[in-house]
Design a protein around this motif. Structure first.
Motif, PDB file in Angstrom:
ATOM      1  N   MET A   1     -30.059  49.362  39.298  1.00 20.67           N
ATOM      2  CA  MET A   1     -30.206  50.803  39.451  1.00 20.67           C
ATOM      3  C   MET A   1     -31.655  51.184  39.168  1.00 20.67           C
TER       4      MET A   1
ATOM      5  N   THR B   1     -34.885  53.485  38.232  1.00 19.76           N
ATOM      6  CA  THR B   1     -35.103  54.624  37.330  1.00 19.76           C
ATOM      7  C   THR B   1     -35.440  55.860  38.159  1.00 19.76           C
TER       8      THR B   1
ATOM      9  N   HIS C   1     -31.617  60.495  42.568  1.00 21.47           N
ATOM     10  CA  HIS C   1     -31.327  59.595  41.448  1.00 21.47           C
ATOM     11  C   HIS C   1     -29.940  59.880  40.879  1.00 21.47           C
ATOM     12  N   GLU C   2     -29.601  61.147  40.760  1.00 19.77           N
ATOM     13  CA  GLU C   2     -28.274  61.535  40.266  1.00 19.77           C
ATOM     14  C   GLU C   2     -27.183  60.998  41.194  1.00 19.77           C
TER      15      GLU C   2
ATOM     16  N   ASP D   1     -26.931  57.271  40.675  1.00 20.70           N
ATOM     17  CA  ASP D   1     -26.302  57.002  39.391  1.00 20.70           C
ATOM     18  C   ASP D   1     -24.800  57.266  39.468  1.00 20.70           C
TER      19      ASP D   1
END
Length: 90
Positions: free
Chosen positions: A1, A3, A76-77, A80
């Motif tokens: 994943m 950053t 990114h969210e 994630d």
């Protein structure tokens, strides 16, 4: 994943390449419209993001996030959330 910073750096490179700019010309709080980024170009950038991260983020989801910082945080969210959901299925 990756950053959040890695996602932001990747998106900055994609925008710079699409807009024939240097990465350092793109401020994280600059509106995409301030350097002429239009939805058709954004669609190509999102396609590259989807390819890189093996996701299916839709352009219409990214459009409300009109700065590098906002778009990177949103993407990114999404990455994630997908990773968490995938982990929950294992």
């Amino acid at each position: 994943m990756p950053t959040a910073q890695e996602v932001q750096a990747t998106i900055a490179v994609y925008i710079a390449e699409a807009m024939y700019m240097d990465v350092d010309e793109i401020g994280e709080d600059d509106l995409f419209s301030s350097f002429g980024l239009e939805s058709a170009t954004l669609a190509k950038i999102v396609a590259r993001i989807n390819s890189r991260y093996s996701r299916e983020i839709e352009v219409r989801e990214v459009i409300p996030h009109q700065t590098l910082k906002e778009a990177a945080a949103f993407i990114h969210e999404k990455l994630d959330a997908t990773a968490v959901a995938s982990g929950a299925r294992q």
